[in-house]
Design a protein around this motif. Structure first.
Motif, short mmCIF file in Angstrom:
data_model
loop_
_atom_site.label_atom_id
_atom_site.label_comp_id
_atom_site.label_asym_id
_atom_site.label_seq_id
_atom_site.Cartn_x
_atom_site.Cartn_y
_atom_site.Cartn_z
N TRP A 1 0.88 -1.06 -0.08
CA TRP A 1 -0.21 -0.13 0.18
C TRP A 1 0.96 1.21 -0.02
N ALA A 2 1.94 1.28 0.70
CA ALA A 2 2.88 2.54 0.95
C ALA A 2 3.76 2.62 -0.17
N LEU A 3 4.27 1.99 -0.99
CA LEU A 3 5.35 2.25 -1.86
C LEU A 3 4.82 3.08 -2.98
N PRO A 4 3.50 2.50 -3.42
CA PRO A 4 3.24 3.54 -4.75
C PRO A 4 2.80 4.92 -4.19
N LEU A 5 2.61 5.10 -2.92
CA LEU A 5 2.07 6.60 -2.30
C LEU A 5 3.41 7.24 -2.18
N ILE A 6 4.50 6.36 -1.88
CA ILE A 6 5.73 7.22 -1.81
C ILE A 6 6.46 7.54 -3.17
N LYS A 7 6.18 6.82 -4.16
CA LYS A 7 6.67 7.08 -5.47
C LYS A 7 5.87 8.26 -5.93
N ALA A 8 4.57 8.04 -5.74
CA ALA A 8 3.83 9.15 -6.42
C ALA A 8 3.80 10.58 -5.36
N LYS A 9 4.40 10.51 -4.49
CA LYS A 9 4.74 11.50 -3.39
C LYS A 9 3.40 12.12 -2.92
N ARG A 10 2.48 11.28 -2.73
CA ARG A 10 1.14 11.53 -2.05
C ARG A 10 1.08 11.17 -0.49
N PHE A 11 1.91 11.98 -0.02
CA PHE A 11 2.23 11.92 1.61
C PHE A 11 1.17 12.48 2.52
#
Length: 337
Positions: A273-283
């Protein structure tokens, strides 16, 4: 005295003088070559490394009031932990290994392994101070320092998340990294933790992180309960699998994600769940909603990138813990001092 006698006498004096001169030179050379003694040798001797003491099972039984359930302070995949009073009157933690694990490791050299692990002495590592073994029993005695684990703070205590603000979470992350770095590189032989997760990270009253249960993966090398989601997929491989430094780095990355998100590992779902958010900078979606996003978010973003590097690569491509510790130490100095 004749002239001949005078000459002979003078010759003897000259030879004697030359002999004394040569003897003096030889003595000086011998003295110079001799290793100088230290003024106080005892003060300069390095202290002997601490080694775990062996306890009689009867002493352990007395210290825990017969393993009284009221003395239980923790339960885990390897055993049950009791608060106990040592024969010297000190409060200690006693881990009683589950009987089924004792039977499956009956001849594994428990005492020698625990003695080796007890050599680990570091501010971010819980010291092992003793052990006991008997038919069907394996006991580990550790320092008791009035701690609760990170898992409790993040996931079980309703006030725990607010106690761990962003600065404290960063300080915890840096402390854990230093502890792992010490185990991996600062002690010989090196120690692989093998089960690095939030429940094996204890926090004292000053929120100083200390690692426990390090080096005990030999007791349950392939037991999935309590490890899924905290170790990489390679851990379960038939060849080249098992605990290693790279799997510890992965486990540390999962801990970083828990600190960032406030979520549990959920058997690997957190990473996916977290890796795509980090990659997309959706912090704003990633970070723990129970905390206010800090005005200077750069250190938190840096922490997220470190977590991504630890869990997002194959073993051969992961950073070493020394690289990770260097980054987090610099962040801690920048933010917390």
């Amino acid at each position: 005295m004749t002239q001949t006698d005078d000459i002979a006498y003078d010759s003897i004096l000259v030879l004697l003088s030359i002999s004394l001169f040569i003897l003096g030179i030889v003595l000086i050379i011998i003295i110079c070559r001799k290793k100088p003694q230290k003024p106080d040798q005892k003060q300069l001797e390095l202290p002997a490394k601490f080694c775990a003491s062996s306890y009689q099972l009867t002493d352990i039984d007395a210290a825990t009031d017969g393993f009284n359930p009221r003395r239980i302070v923790g339960k885990g995949r390897l055993g049950t932990v009791y608060a106990a009073i040592s024969p010297s009157g000190e409060l200690v933690a006693v881990k009683r290994i589950h009987p089924r694990l004792v039977l499956s490791n009956a001849g594994f050299g428990f005492a020698s392994i625990i003695k080796t692990l007890s050599l680990a002495q570091h501010p971010n590592v819980v010291p092992i101070i003793g052990y006991s073994q008997a038919p069907g029993e394996r006991i580990i005695v550790m320092e008791f320092v009035g701690m609760v684990n990170l898992d409790f703070y993040l996931h079980e205590n309703s006030d725990g998340a607010s106690l761990l603000d962003w600065n404290r979470r960063l300080r915890v992350a840096a402390g854990v990294a230093r502890g792992i770095e010490y185990l991996h590189q600062g002690i010989a032989p090196n120690i692989v933790h093998g089960a690095l997760k939030a429940s094996n990270i204890l926090l004292d009253v000053k929120i100083v992180a200390k690692l426990c249960d390090y080096g005990l993966s030999f007791l349950a090398p392939k037991e999935m309960t309590g490890l899924v989601g905290h170790v990489d997929d390679e851990y379960w491989a038939e060849k080249g699998g098992g605990a290693c430094k790279e799997s510890d780095v992965y486990g540390f990355g999962v801990v970083l994600l828990e600190l960032l998100t406030g979520r549990r590992s959920e058997q690997g779902l957190l990473v996916r769940w977290a890796l795509p958010l980090i990659k997309a900078k959706r912090f704003s979606e990633l970070l723990d909603p129970r905390l206010v996003i800090p005005s200077d978010i750069k250190p938190v973003l840096r922490l997220a990138k470190v977590a991504s590097a630890c869990v997002g690569n194959y073993r051969k491509d992961r950073p070493s813990i020394s690289q990770v510790a260097s980054i987090l130490n610099n962040l801690e100095i920048e933010v917390c001092h």
